[in-house]
Design a protein around this motif. Structure first.
Motif, PDB file in Angstrom:
ATOM      1  N   TYR A   1     -36.583 -26.634 -51.301  1.00 45.81           N
ATOM      2  CA  TYR A   1     -36.659 -25.241 -51.705  1.00 45.81           C
ATOM      3  C   TYR A   1     -37.506 -25.115 -52.964  1.00 45.81           C
ATOM      4  O   TYR A   1     -37.620 -26.029 -53.765  1.00 45.81           O
ATOM      5  CB  TYR A   1     -35.267 -24.632 -51.909  1.00 45.81           C
ATOM      6  CG  TYR A   1     -34.428 -25.251 -52.990  1.00 45.81           C
ATOM      7  CD1 TYR A   1     -34.416 -24.718 -54.266  1.00 45.81           C
ATOM      8  CD2 TYR A   1     -33.640 -26.369 -52.734  1.00 45.81           C
ATOM      9  CE1 TYR A   1     -33.634 -25.273 -55.260  1.00 45.81           C
ATOM     10  CE2 TYR A   1     -32.858 -26.932 -53.728  1.00 45.81           C
ATOM     11  CZ  TYR A   1     -32.855 -26.381 -54.989  1.00 45.81           C
ATOM     12  OH  TYR A   1     -32.094 -26.934 -55.970  1.00 45.81           O
ATOM     13  N   ALA A   2     -38.121 -23.929 -53.099  1.00 41.85           N
ATOM     14  CA  ALA A   2     -39.004 -23.661 -54.227  1.00 41.85           C
ATOM     15  C   ALA A   2     -38.289 -22.928 -55.355  1.00 41.85           C
ATOM     16  O   ALA A   2     -38.703 -23.000 -56.510  1.00 41.85           O
ATOM     17  CB  ALA A   2     -40.204 -22.839 -53.759  1.00 41.85           C
ATOM     18  N   GLY A   3     -37.228 -22.206 -55.024  1.00 45.16           N
ATOM     19  CA  GLY A   3     -36.508 -21.469 -56.050  1.00 45.16           C
ATOM     20  C   GLY A   3     -35.295 -20.778 -55.473  1.00 45.16           C
ATOM     21  O   GLY A   3     -35.084 -20.765 -54.260  1.00 45.16           O
ATOM     22  N   PHE A   4     -34.484 -20.203 -56.374  1.00 45.68           N
ATOM     23  CA  PHE A   4     -33.300 -19.477 -55.942  1.00 45.68           C
ATOM     24  C   PHE A   4     -33.022 -18.344 -56.910  1.00 45.68           C
ATOM     25  O   PHE A   4     -33.529 -18.312 -58.036  1.00 45.68           O
ATOM     26  CB  PHE A   4     -32.082 -20.397 -55.815  1.00 45.68           C
ATOM     27  CG  PHE A   4     -31.664 -21.063 -57.096  1.00 45.68           C
ATOM     28  CD1 PHE A   4     -30.763 -20.450 -57.952  1.00 45.68           C
ATOM     29  CD2 PHE A   4     -32.176 -22.307 -57.449  1.00 45.68           C
ATOM     30  CE1 PHE A   4     -30.381 -21.058 -59.140  1.00 45.68           C
ATOM     31  CE2 PHE A   4     -31.797 -22.921 -58.623  1.00 45.68           C
ATOM     32  CZ  PHE A   4     -30.894 -22.295 -59.474  1.00 45.68           C
ATOM     33  N   ASN A   5     -32.203 -17.392 -56.454  1.00 44.69           N
ATOM     34  CA  ASN A   5     -31.876 -16.240 -57.272  1.00 44.69           C
ATOM     35  C   ASN A   5     -30.457 -15.778 -56.945  1.00 44.69           C
ATOM     36  O   ASN A   5     -30.120 -15.613 -55.771  1.00 44.69           O
ATOM     37  CB  ASN A   5     -32.880 -15.109 -56.988  1.00 44.69           C
ATOM     38  CG  ASN A   5     -32.658 -13.926 -57.889  1.00 44.69           C
ATOM     39  OD1 ASN A   5     -32.423 -14.073 -59.081  1.00 44.69           O
ATOM     40  ND2 ASN A   5     -32.739 -12.735 -57.325  1.00 44.69           N
TER      41      ASN A   5
ATOM     42  N   ALA B   1     -29.095 -19.603 -63.818  1.00 39.39           N
ATOM     43  CA  ALA B   1     -30.214 -20.512 -63.562  1.00 39.39           C
ATOM     44  C   ALA B   1     -29.758 -21.836 -62.959  1.00 39.39           C
ATOM     45  O   ALA B   1     -30.539 -22.778 -62.873  1.00 39.39           O
ATOM     46  CB  ALA B   1     -30.992 -20.757 -64.850  1.00 39.39           C
ATOM     47  N   THR B   2     -28.513 -21.915 -62.501  1.00 39.90           N
ATOM     48  CA  THR B   2     -27.999 -23.141 -61.907  1.00 39.90           C
ATOM     49  C   THR B   2     -27.368 -22.833 -60.549  1.00 39.90           C
ATOM     50  O   THR B   2     -26.984 -21.690 -60.285  1.00 39.90           O
ATOM     51  CB  THR B   2     -26.960 -23.816 -62.845  1.00 39.90           C
ATOM     52  OG1 THR B   2     -26.441 -24.966 -62.210  1.00 39.90           O
ATOM     53  CG2 THR B   2     -25.826 -22.864 -63.190  1.00 39.90           C
TER      54      THR B   2
ATOM     55  N   VAL C   1     -32.174 -18.293 -51.466  1.00 42.06           N
ATOM     56  CA  VAL C   1     -32.959 -19.504 -51.691  1.00 42.06           C
ATOM     57  C   VAL C   1     -34.258 -19.395 -50.906  1.00 42.06           C
ATOM     58  O   VAL C   1     -34.247 -19.083 -49.714  1.00 42.06           O
ATOM     59  CB  VAL C   1     -32.176 -20.767 -51.263  1.00 42.06           C
ATOM     60  CG1 VAL C   1     -33.022 -22.012 -51.461  1.00 42.06           C
ATOM     61  CG2 VAL C   1     -30.873 -20.879 -52.043  1.00 42.06           C
ATOM     62  N   THR C   2     -35.380 -19.666 -51.575  1.00 43.77           N
ATOM     63  CA  THR C   2     -36.693 -19.632 -50.932  1.00 43.77           C
ATOM     64  C   THR C   2     -37.155 -21.065 -50.698  1.00 43.77           C
ATOM     65  O   THR C   2     -37.245 -21.858 -51.636  1.00 43.77           O
ATOM     66  CB  THR C   2     -37.717 -18.891 -51.817  1.00 43.77           C
ATOM     67  OG1 THR C   2     -37.221 -17.581 -52.091  1.00 43.77           O
ATOM     68  CG2 THR C   2     -39.069 -18.810 -51.125  1.00 43.77           C
TER      69      THR C   2
ATOM     70  N   THR D   1     -39.801 -24.146 -49.438  1.00 43.80           N
ATOM     71  CA  THR D   1     -41.183 -24.447 -49.832  1.00 43.80           C
ATOM     72  C   THR D   1     -42.200 -23.820 -48.882  1.00 43.80           C
ATOM     73  O   THR D   1     -43.351 -23.624 -49.263  1.00 43.80           O
ATOM     74  CB  THR D   1     -41.407 -25.974 -49.900  1.00 43.80           C
ATOM     75  OG1 THR D   1     -41.030 -26.547 -48.637  1.00 43.80           O
ATOM     76  CG2 THR D   1     -40.595 -26.600 -51.022  1.00 43.80           C
TER      77      THR D   1
END
Length: 183
Positions: free
Chosen positions: A107-111, A122-123, A141-142, A144
């Motif tokens: 994954y590239a990121g999450f929010n 941020a965790t 979750v995004t 890659t």
């Protein structure tokens, strides 16, 4: 045909000289699916699935055999898989809850949302602020490849039931009725 897992896809057959009663048979990996329609929609496509439409025509002067479309080999990008705990829970007012997310796949990121109710958004293992009202949290979750997965957690606040243990039905409008108070 470059899609994310679970995204609806519509296939449409474009035809010529089909007669008066065409019969459409859609297949996924050779297995019949869909309805007798020039369009077929599904969100249940896997990587390397082969989509095809078979058309049988009738009502024309010349009998013809069934005709198959070109095969479409689907490319389905993997989406991150989220395990979020707790999914739902009950806590007393003023409690803090630890949310724990495990993400499988790249994954590239999450929010998190709402992030203002988390002490550390941020965790993947944040703790809520002290909660005094119900809260629903969403983790997005995004991957890659740009595919997005979501998981939800519902935190409900419970309050002890206050039930009077006596009443005085004397007509003075104070404690004349024995019932659960509206609050």
């Amino acid at each position: 045909n470059n899609i994310c897992k679970g995204i609806p896809v519509t296939f449409t057959a474009t035809t010529n000289n089909i007669g008066t009663n065409p019969v459409y048979q859609w297949t996924i990996n050779g297995t019949n699916t869909g309805t007798n329609s020039p369009s077929f929609s599904t969100s249940n496509i896997n990587d390397n699935d082969v989509i095809e439409c078979r058309l049988t025509v009738s009502g024309s002067a010349c009998p013809t055999a069934a005709v198959s479309s070109s095969k479409i080999i689907m490319h389905v990008k993997p989406s991150p898989v989220i395990a979020l705990f707790p999914i739902d829970t009950l806590v007393s007012p003023g409690s803090q809850v630890s949310l724990n997310a495990i993400v499988s796949g790249q994954y590239a990121g999450f929010n998190w949302s709402p992030s203002n109710l988390l002490s550390s958004p941020a965790t993947l293992t944040p703790v809520t602020v002290s909660l005094n009202s119900n809260a629903d949290f969403t983790l997005e979750v995004t991957g890659t490849d740009g595919c997005i997965s979501k998981a939800n957690s519902s935190i409900r606040i419970y309050r002890k039931l206050f039930m009077p243990n006596a009443f005085t039905p004397n007509g003075d409008n104070v404690n004349d009725v024995y019932r659960i108070p509206p609050s």
